[in-house]
Scaffold this active site. Structure first.
Site, PDB file in Angstrom:
ATOM      1  CG  ASN A 161      -6.770  -4.293   3.125  1.00 28.46           C
ATOM      2  OD1 ASN A 161      -6.120  -5.437   2.737  1.00 28.46           O
ATOM      3  ND2 ASN A 161      -8.151  -5.114   3.789  1.00 28.46           N
ATOM      4  CE1 TYR A 162      -8.868   0.761   0.650  1.00 26.42           C
ATOM      5  CE2 TYR A 162      -9.452  -0.024   3.030  1.00 26.42           C
ATOM      6  CZ  TYR A 162      -9.842  -0.045   1.140  1.00 26.42           C
ATOM      7  OH  TYR A 162     -10.787  -0.305   0.589  1.00 26.42           O
ATOM      8  CB  ILE A 163      -1.812   2.418   6.291  1.00 31.29           C
ATOM      9  CG1 ILE A 163      -3.081   2.819   6.368  1.00 31.29           C
ATOM     10  CG2 ILE A 163      -0.586   3.457   6.392  1.00 31.29           C
ATOM     11  CD1 ILE A 163      -3.537   3.026   7.921  1.00 31.29           C
TER      12      ILE A 163
END
Length: 759
Positions: A716-718
DNA sequence: CCCGGAACTTAGCATAATCCAT
DNA sequence: ATGGATTATGCTAAGTTCCGGG
């Protein structure tokens, strides 16, 4: 020994005030606070904490605030949001030429990757302006409903006060939901028990009570173990099925699922995500959820709203059943939805993670985060400056943004009374923040999923002062730290730095930025395994930043023990070989004394315990092998091994044991092959050394990862393009980093990026 | 504005699938 | 080939944000 990861809020020391009234009280404080609230930028900390009932606020300040607040939103209407993204789109199109070229090259090389179901539609190479319309045609086959309840065999019952109870099927089903969880923590939770029991009794009442005139009143007299055991037995039987039968079952399941797995979006075949309607069961709320254990009721077709295009055939239902509603809303990306009865919200059937629409959302998310690069300096400068703003609201905003930016806190929306008490930035309360002068802050609160956030950190001096102000009496535990803030105020404020900027973008930005920085530090050298380890270390810093935790597995301690035992054994073997060298040629000791230094590291006791462990393992192996061999022979009707056969094996082990014992005394190694040489032994030692290195690194990795979950940030974030670039630049196969499903989810990144790309 | 509904994104855990040493 | 350990996936809960109506 391991601290529990999820925290169940301590036994209701909750003040008599409800959470909402707490809030109200905090609001009152504000006004008072404003009275006291003239904030001199140079106020020393001591003064701040001392400040008694200060002076009245300057009215001017109040006015300016109000005007400011009002003028902000006029700047741009909500729907605008697209503007920012359109800019992004243009950027893409310039990149596009490059991309397609490299793609062509790839095809010439004949890279035949995995099969693609969707005919290879590359949305990221297409242009699309307006994205409020998600599709023009959408056809699908609806959803799979859970199978109807199958009553228990008549000998399996609930017992009440020692007596078997005849339950109507509907009530039995609910009892079964509870029984199935007997092994878990849920059934030890009194809230869970109570909620379950209430709903169970209600269902029982609705269907006319028990059928053998037993009145169930006391939960503690209910005995679910017979039902539990029956389920366990079933599980066991399922496990025992031959692989043939298992395969058969799998095939049947796949055949049933086949029509639901895919849908047709704008004429292309795309995967559906969760096409199964959630089965009924007991709600497993996390942390101290007030509703945990309540009955999650069965969903029927009439509860389900389908979304598809006007010309799409409506998925058929069995005779007499009908869909709740048929909708044709092409501005949303769900295929079906229903209302759930626990919190009365909706559940959606949506596209799979690898679908074009989800891919586009992902892409936009990361592009938005990248855009923040261009504004982050200004934002930081601004909030640093406003830490000293005379207006309370402004100070709260800047501290909040500081915390969100620096510690990657979530926005923290208000929560209702019937949810678990968890917080994010805006909803932090007095008791969640402890201030230790000069500028150390201890955060201790339950965040999303009731995961504890605990950090002792040093913060900016002015942030510290402000937090002290926000905690100033009469505020007390239970009161909101940011009593004038909520995510919508914060987000409105953020909007004017950059369209579409919201609190959560900071998490994405800082996660990806951190990853980029960490990857930049990795030297391009060593084996693939080494590079992977470093990639994971980078990934881990991001996961720690975001506080992504996981519970340590049951057998973690055991597995660490095993791994370190293995290392000790390898070291012992090494020492043994070194002794052997000296046995062959004593002069070696003088030639390279350093090399033999470690011989002294191993104490006799340690050595003995290693011996013991090896022997014990060998003995166990003999027994296991014996049992297995005989099972097999029995099955094939062959003659069984006798106890004396086993004895024979064990005797061999015993012999080894005696050898070890002797060796321990005499330090004399019995060499296996007669014609060994110093050189050969050196080689073996080198090999052992390598194995020890590798094992040690893996062990460290295992320990460091035991409470950290890398997956969430990876998914979800990288920005996936970071990983793709890393793989290309460092010659690491992408499969080592992205699983098959992640490669599909991030296909847009895998196929569109070249080595020079940066976040 | 404020509120709550709606839609979409993020989250950890259970379990299925796969890996890997034996 | 086996089975225990490890990894990947499925599941669904729990967040954030958007949005429209009073």
């Amino acid at each position: 020994m391991t601290t529990e990861k999820r925290q169940y809020s301590s036994d209701e020391e909750d003040t008599p005030l409800s959470r909402t009234s707490k809030r109200r009280r905090a609001a009152q404080l504000d006004e008072e606070d404003d009275d006291t609230g003239e904030f001199d930028s140079d106020t020393a900390l001591s003064q701040v904490s001392e400040t008694p009932n200060g002076r009245t606020p300057e009215l001017e300040e109040e006015k300016t605030t109000r005007i400011e607040v009002k003028s902000e939103p006029t700047k741009k209407p909500r729907k605008k949001q697209a503007t920012g993204l359109n800019k992004v789109k243009k950027e893409t199109s310039t990149r596009k030429t490059k991309t397609s070229k490299s793609k062509i090259k790839k095809e010439e090389e004949g890279v035949g990757e995995e099969e693609e179901e969707d005919g290879g539609y590359k949305w990221w190479e297409a242009e699309k302006e307006d994205d409020s319309v998600k599709w023009t045609t959408l056809k699908h086959n609806g959803v799979i409903f859970p199978p109807p309840y199958e009553p228990l065999p008549s000998h399996v019952k609930l017992y009440y006060d020692g007596k078997p109870v005849d339950l109507p099927a509907k009530a039995e089903e609910v009892a079964g939901f509870y029984a199935a969880l007997l092994g878990s923590d849920h059934t030890k939770n009194p809230v869970f028990q109570k909620n379950f029991f209430n709903d169970f009794l209600e269902v029982l009442r609705e269907c006319g009570g028990t059928q053998n005139n037993i009145e169930i009143k006391d939960f503690n007299k209910c005995d679910f173990t017979k039902i539990f055991e029956y389920f366990e037995l079933q599980k066991e039987q399922r496990k025992q099925l031959s692989s043939q039968e298992k395969k058969q079952l799998r095939l049947e399941r796949e055949k049933l699922e086949e029509p639901y797995k895919f849908c047709e979006l704008d004429g292309r075949k795309e995967q559906v995500g969760n096409f199964r309607i959630e089965p009924p069961g007991l709600f497993r709320g996390r942390g101290a959820h007030p509703k945990t254990g309540k009955l999650k009721r069965r969903v029927y077709p009439e509860d389900v709203v389908l979304n598809l295009d006007k010309d799409a055939p409506i998925p058929p239902l069995p005779e007499g059943q009908k869909w709740g509603e048929i909708r044709h809303d092409n501005t949303v990306q769900w295929l079906a939805m229903w209302r759930e009865n626990i919190s009365n919200s909706f559940k959606y059937v949506r596209f799979a993670a690898n679908s074009s629409l989800n891919g586009q959302s992902d892409y936009k998310k990361f592009e938005k985060a990248r855009q923040l690069k261009d504004h982050i300096d200004a934002i930081r400068k601004d909030y640093t400056k406003n830490l000293k703003n005379k207006v309370m609201l402004e100070r709260q905003k800047s501290v909040a943004i500081y915390l969100i930016d620096v510690f990657a806190l979530r926005a923290g929306g208000e929560k209702s009374e019937d949810e678990a008490d968890t917080v994010g930035c805006c909803s932090l309360r007095y008791e969640h923040v402890t201030l230790n002068p000069p500028n150390t802050v201890i955060f201790d609160f339950l965040g999303k999923d009731s995961i504890r956030y605990y950090q002792e950190v040093e913060v900016d001096k002015q942030v510290f002062k402000n937090l002290a102000i926000f905690k100033r009496p009469p505020k007390q535990p239970g009161d909101q730290l940011f009593d004038r803030l909520d995510p919508s105020i914060l987000n409105k404020h953020l909007q004017h730095y950059m369209p579409g900027l919201t609190a959560k973008v900071f998490r994405t930005y800082n996660a990806s930025k951190t990853m980029q920085d960490q990857l930049d530090l990795i030297p391009n050298e060593g084996t693939v395994a080494e590079k992977l380890l470093k990639y994971n270390a980078a990934n881990r810093t991001v996961a720690i930043l975001c506080n992504h935790q996981r519970s340590v597995t049951k057998n973690h301690a055991q597995s660490v023990q095993k791994a370190s035992d293995k290392i000790k054994e390898l070291e012992w073997q090494k020492i043994r070989l070194k002794r052997a060298i000296l046995q062959l040629d004593e002069s070696e000791l003088k030639k390279r004394p350093k090399y033999f230094e470690e011989l002294d590291d191993l104490t006799k006791e340690d050595e003995a315990s290693i011996h013991k462990r090896i022997i014990e393992r060998e003995i166990e192996k003999c027994h296991k092998k014996f049992a297995r061999e005989n099972d097999k022979r029995k099955f094939e009707g062959q003659e069984l091994l006798t106890e004396s056969d086993l004895k024979e094996w064990l005797d061999k082990v015993e012999e080894t044991r005696r050898n070890y014992e002797e060796e321990l005394e005499t330090r004399e190694i019995k060499l296996k092959s007669a014609n060994t040489t110093v050189e050969k032994l050196d080689k073996q030692i080198e090999k052992l050394d390598q194995r020890i290195q590798v094992s040690a690194i893996q062990l460290r990795d295992k320990e460091e990862n035991s409470q950290v979950s890398l997956g969430t940030s990876k998914i979800n974030y990288i920005d996936p393009r970071l990983s793709v670039v890393f793989c290309k630049k460092y010659g690491v196969p992408i499969e080592k980093i992205f699983t098959k499903s992640l490669r599909e989810k991030f296909k847009w990144a895998v196929e569109s990026v070249d080595e020079t790309w940066r976040f």
